[in-house]
Motif scaffolding. Structure first.
Motif, PDB file in Angstrom:
ATOM      1  N   ALA A 100    -104.943 -27.761  61.831  1.00  0.00           N
ATOM      2  CA  ALA A 100    -104.915 -28.416  63.138  1.00  0.00           C
ATOM      3  C   ALA A 100    -103.719 -27.898  63.921  1.00  0.00           C
ATOM      4  N   MET A 101    -103.726 -28.148  65.221  1.00  0.00           N
ATOM      5  CA  MET A 101    -102.626 -27.724  66.072  1.00  0.00           C
ATOM      6  C   MET A 101    -101.603 -28.832  66.288  1.00  0.00           C
ATOM      7  N   GLN A 102    -101.984 -30.063  65.966  1.00  0.00           N
ATOM      8  CA  GLN A 102    -101.069 -31.205  66.033  1.00  0.00           C
ATOM      9  C   GLN A 102    -101.370 -32.126  64.858  1.00  0.00           C
ATOM     10  N   ALA A 103    -100.335 -32.816  64.387  1.00  0.00           N
ATOM     11  CA  ALA A 103    -100.495 -33.623  63.175  1.00  0.00           C
ATOM     12  C   ALA A 103    -101.510 -34.742  63.343  1.00  0.00           C
ATOM     13  N   ASP A 104    -101.551 -35.377  64.536  1.00  0.00           N
ATOM     14  CA  ASP A 104    -102.455 -36.519  64.682  1.00  0.00           C
ATOM     15  C   ASP A 104    -103.921 -36.110  64.666  1.00  0.00           C
ATOM     16  N   GLU A 105    -104.222 -34.816  64.882  1.00  0.00           N
ATOM     17  CA  GLU A 105    -105.607 -34.360  64.797  1.00  0.00           C
ATOM     18  C   GLU A 105    -106.150 -34.453  63.373  1.00  0.00           C
ATOM     19  N   ILE A 106    -105.261 -34.451  62.404  1.00  0.00           N
ATOM     20  CA  ILE A 106    -105.689 -34.476  61.004  1.00  0.00           C
ATOM     21  C   ILE A 106    -106.118 -35.877  60.583  1.00  0.00           C
ATOM     22  N   ASP A 107    -105.695 -36.900  61.327  1.00  0.00           N
ATOM     23  CA  ASP A 107    -106.126 -38.271  61.013  1.00  0.00           C
ATOM     24  C   ASP A 107    -107.651 -38.369  60.979  1.00  0.00           C
ATOM     25  N   ASP A 108    -108.289 -37.753  61.966  1.00  0.00           N
ATOM     26  CA  ASP A 108    -109.753 -37.807  62.045  1.00  0.00           C
ATOM     27  C   ASP A 108    -110.387 -37.093  60.862  1.00  0.00           C
ATOM     28  N   LEU A 109    -109.814 -35.952  60.470  1.00  0.00           N
ATOM     29  CA  LEU A 109    -110.360 -35.207  59.343  1.00  0.00           C
ATOM     30  C   LEU A 109    -110.214 -35.992  58.042  1.00  0.00           C
ATOM     31  N   ILE A 110    -109.097 -36.675  57.870  1.00  0.00           N
ATOM     32  CA  ILE A 110    -108.907 -37.507  56.683  1.00  0.00           C
ATOM     33  C   ILE A 110    -109.942 -38.626  56.652  1.00  0.00           C
ATOM     34  N   ALA A 111    -110.196 -39.220  57.820  1.00  0.00           N
ATOM     35  CA  ALA A 111    -111.173 -40.310  57.886  1.00  0.00           C
ATOM     36  C   ALA A 111    -112.575 -39.819  57.538  1.00  0.00           C
ATOM     37  N   VAL A 112    -112.959 -38.653  58.054  1.00  0.00           N
ATOM     38  CA  VAL A 112    -114.283 -38.108  57.756  1.00  0.00           C
ATOM     39  C   VAL A 112    -114.375 -37.709  56.289  1.00  0.00           C
ATOM     40  N   ARG A 113    -113.318 -37.118  55.765  1.00  0.00           N
ATOM     41  CA  ARG A 113    -113.285 -36.765  54.336  1.00  0.00           C
ATOM     42  C   ARG A 113    -113.505 -38.002  53.469  1.00  0.00           C
ATOM     43  N   ASP A 114    -112.783 -39.069  53.792  1.00  0.00           N
ATOM     44  CA  ASP A 114    -112.882 -40.279  52.982  1.00  0.00           C
ATOM     45  C   ASP A 114    -114.256 -40.928  53.116  1.00  0.00           C
ATOM     46  N   ARG A 115    -114.814 -40.885  54.313  1.00  0.00           N
ATOM     47  CA  ARG A 115    -116.125 -41.502  54.524  1.00  0.00           C
ATOM     48  C   ARG A 115    -117.235 -40.740  53.806  1.00  0.00           C
ATOM     49  N   THR A 116    -117.132 -39.408  53.795  1.00  0.00           N
ATOM     50  CA  THR A 116    -118.180 -38.592  53.182  1.00  0.00           C
ATOM     51  C   THR A 116    -117.983 -38.395  51.691  1.00  0.00           C
ATOM     52  N   GLY A 117    -116.750 -38.570  51.212  1.00  0.00           N
ATOM     53  CA  GLY A 117    -116.470 -38.338  49.804  1.00  0.00           C
ATOM     54  C   GLY A 117    -116.427 -36.870  49.427  1.00  0.00           C
ATOM     55  N   LEU A 118    -116.328 -35.995  50.433  1.00  0.00           N
ATOM     56  CA  LEU A 118    -116.291 -34.559  50.192  1.00  0.00           C
ATOM     57  C   LEU A 118    -114.850 -34.060  50.082  1.00  0.00           C
ATOM     58  N   VAL A 119    -114.687 -32.855  49.567  1.00  0.00           N
ATOM     59  CA  VAL A 119    -113.370 -32.236  49.477  1.00  0.00           C
ATOM     60  C   VAL A 119    -113.129 -31.436  50.753  1.00  0.00           C
ATOM     61  N   ALA A 120    -112.020 -31.718  51.422  1.00  0.00           N
ATOM     62  CA  ALA A 120    -111.622 -30.971  52.608  1.00  0.00           C
ATOM     63  C   ALA A 120    -110.153 -30.632  52.469  1.00  0.00           C
TER      64      ALA A 120
END
Length: 322
Positions: A100-120
Motif C-alpha cells: 500500500a502507499m499509506q498505512a491506513d489502506e492496509i486496514d481494509d486488506l486486513i479486514a478482507v483477509r480476516d473475513r475470507t479466511g485467505l492468506v494475504a
C-alpha cells in the motif's frame, strides 16, 4: 492440497527474473497461469513451463478455478485494488512491496483477509532468509550488549531510465516505497521495536518523485539512520552497533545478486564469528513459506500487520519532511 497453483498478474521483469523461477523451484508449487496482453513478454515464462496458460486479462486469472493463489507485481499504485479483488475472488494473494502507499489502506486488506479466511501478504522476502533470523537472535539475545545504533543503506541508480515506474508519481514511485521497506523493515524485524519519532528527514525530489531519503529515527534505546536513493552507486549494508559489539550484514537485501550472504559478529576480546549462507534463495523460501501458511502448516512470517508497521514508519518520515 498436493500443490499450490499460482497465477501471476502481469509479466513484470521482476516476476520473470525472480518470482516465476522461485515458484517453479519451490516445493509443492506450480505456476499455472500468467496474465499479459503482450505475447512476447509471455515467452520467457513459457520457456520455464510449456504448460503455462497465458490470458490477456487479470480478471481471467481471478476467475479461474485452477488457480489457488496469485502473485501481484503490478505498479505500486495498483497493489491495494488488485489485492482486494484477488481476495474477493477467493484467491490467496502475495503482493509485491509496498502493498500500500499509506498505512491506513492496509486496514481494509486486513479486514478482507480476516473475513475470507485467505492468506494475504506482502512479498517482503528478506524475513525468509536465515541470515536475518541469526541477526535477530544475536541482537535480542544480547550478543552485542545494549543496541545503540543501526545504520542501514540501500542505494542504486536508475536515472538513465526516466520511464521506469519507480520514477513516476502516478505509479507510486520513489526510493522509500521501493527500498525503504528494507532499511526500515529489517530494523523492526530484528529488534521487535517500533520507532518513537523521526529526529531528522532529508528528502530529495526530481519531477515530484522522491529519489533520495535520509532519515534518523529514535527507538527505545537506539537510533536508526536510514539512507535510500535511486541516484547513487549501487550499495547495500546494515550494521547493528551495541555497547559490546557490532554485527555487520554485507549483502542484506539481495544476496545471490548483490553479493554473498554473510554476517559478521565482532566483539572485543572474542574471536570474530562469520556465518555464510551459500546458495540460499530467499524467494524460493518465501514461496514455500506462503504455501505452508495456505495449507495451515505454519503461520506466515510476515503478516499484513508487520507490513502495515513498516508503512506507518514510512508515513512518519513523509510527515517529518521539511
Amino acid at each position: 492440497m498436493s500443490e499450490l497453483r499460482w497465477g501471476i498478474l502481469g509479466a513484470a521483469k521482476f516476476a520473470r527474473e525472480q518470482m516465476a523461477p522461485a515458484i517453479h523451484a519451490a516445493k509443492r508449487s506450480k505456476l499455472t497461469m500468467l496474465a499479459t496482453s503482450d505475447p512476447a513478454k509471455a515467452e520467457p515464462f513459457r520457456a520455464m513451463d510449456s504448460d503455462l496458460r497465458v490470458v490477456d486479462s487479470y480478471d481471467a486469472v481471478l476467475a479461474d478455478p485452477g488457480v489457488d493463489a496469485v502473485y501481484i507485481p503490478l505498479p505500486n499504485s495498483l497493489h491495494v485494488e488488485w489485492t482486494r479483488r484477488a481476495l474477493e475472488a477467493g484467491k490467496h494473494v502475495l503482493t509485491e512491496k509496498p502493498i500500500a502507499m499509506q498505512a491506513d489502506e492496509i486496514d481494509d486488506l486486513i479486514a478482507v483477509r480476516d473475513r475470507t479466511g485467505l492468506v494475504a501478504a506482502e512479498a517482503y522476502m528478506v524475513v525468509h532468509h536465515p541470515q536475518w533470523h541469526q541477526v535477530r537472535d544475536w541482537v535480542q539475545g544480547g550478543a552485542i550488549g545494549q543496541l545503540l545504533r543501526v545504520n542501514a543503506t540501500f542505494t542504486y541508480d536508475n536515472s538513465s531510465d526516466p520511464g521506469n515506474i519507480r520514477n513516476t508519481v502516478e505509479t507510486g514511485g520513489g526510493s522509500l516505497p521501493d527500498i525503504g521497506v528494507y532499511t526500515l523493515g529489517c530494523t523492526r524485524f530484528v529488534t521487535g521495536q517500533e520507532p518513537e519519532r523521526i529526529l531528522f528527514a532529508d528528502i530529495r525530489r526530481e519531477n515530484g518523485v522522491e529519489v533520495r531519503a535520509e532519515a534518523v529515527a529514535q527507538f527505545d534505546g537506539f537510533t536508526l539512520t536510514s539512507l535510500t536513493s535511486m541516484r547513487m552507486a549501487l550499495y547495500q549494508n546494515v550494521s547493528f552497533h551495541g555497547s559490546e559489539g557490532v554485527i555487520e550484514v554485507t549483502a542484506p537485501f539481495n544476496p545471490l545478486g548483490y553479493g554473498d550472504a554473510e554476517i559478521t559478529l565482532m566483539r572485543k576480546g572474542k574471536a570474530t564469528e562469520l556465518f555464510r549462507y551459500p546458495g540460499v534463495n530467499q524467494y524460493v523460501q518465501q514461496v514455500e513459506a506462503f504455501g505452508a501458511a495456505v495449507r495451515g502448516e505454519a503461520a506466515y512470517p510476515c503478516p499484513l500487520e508487520f507490513s502495515q508497521g513498516t508503512q506507518r514508519f514510512i508515513d512518519m518520515i513523509w510527515a517529518a519532511e521539511g
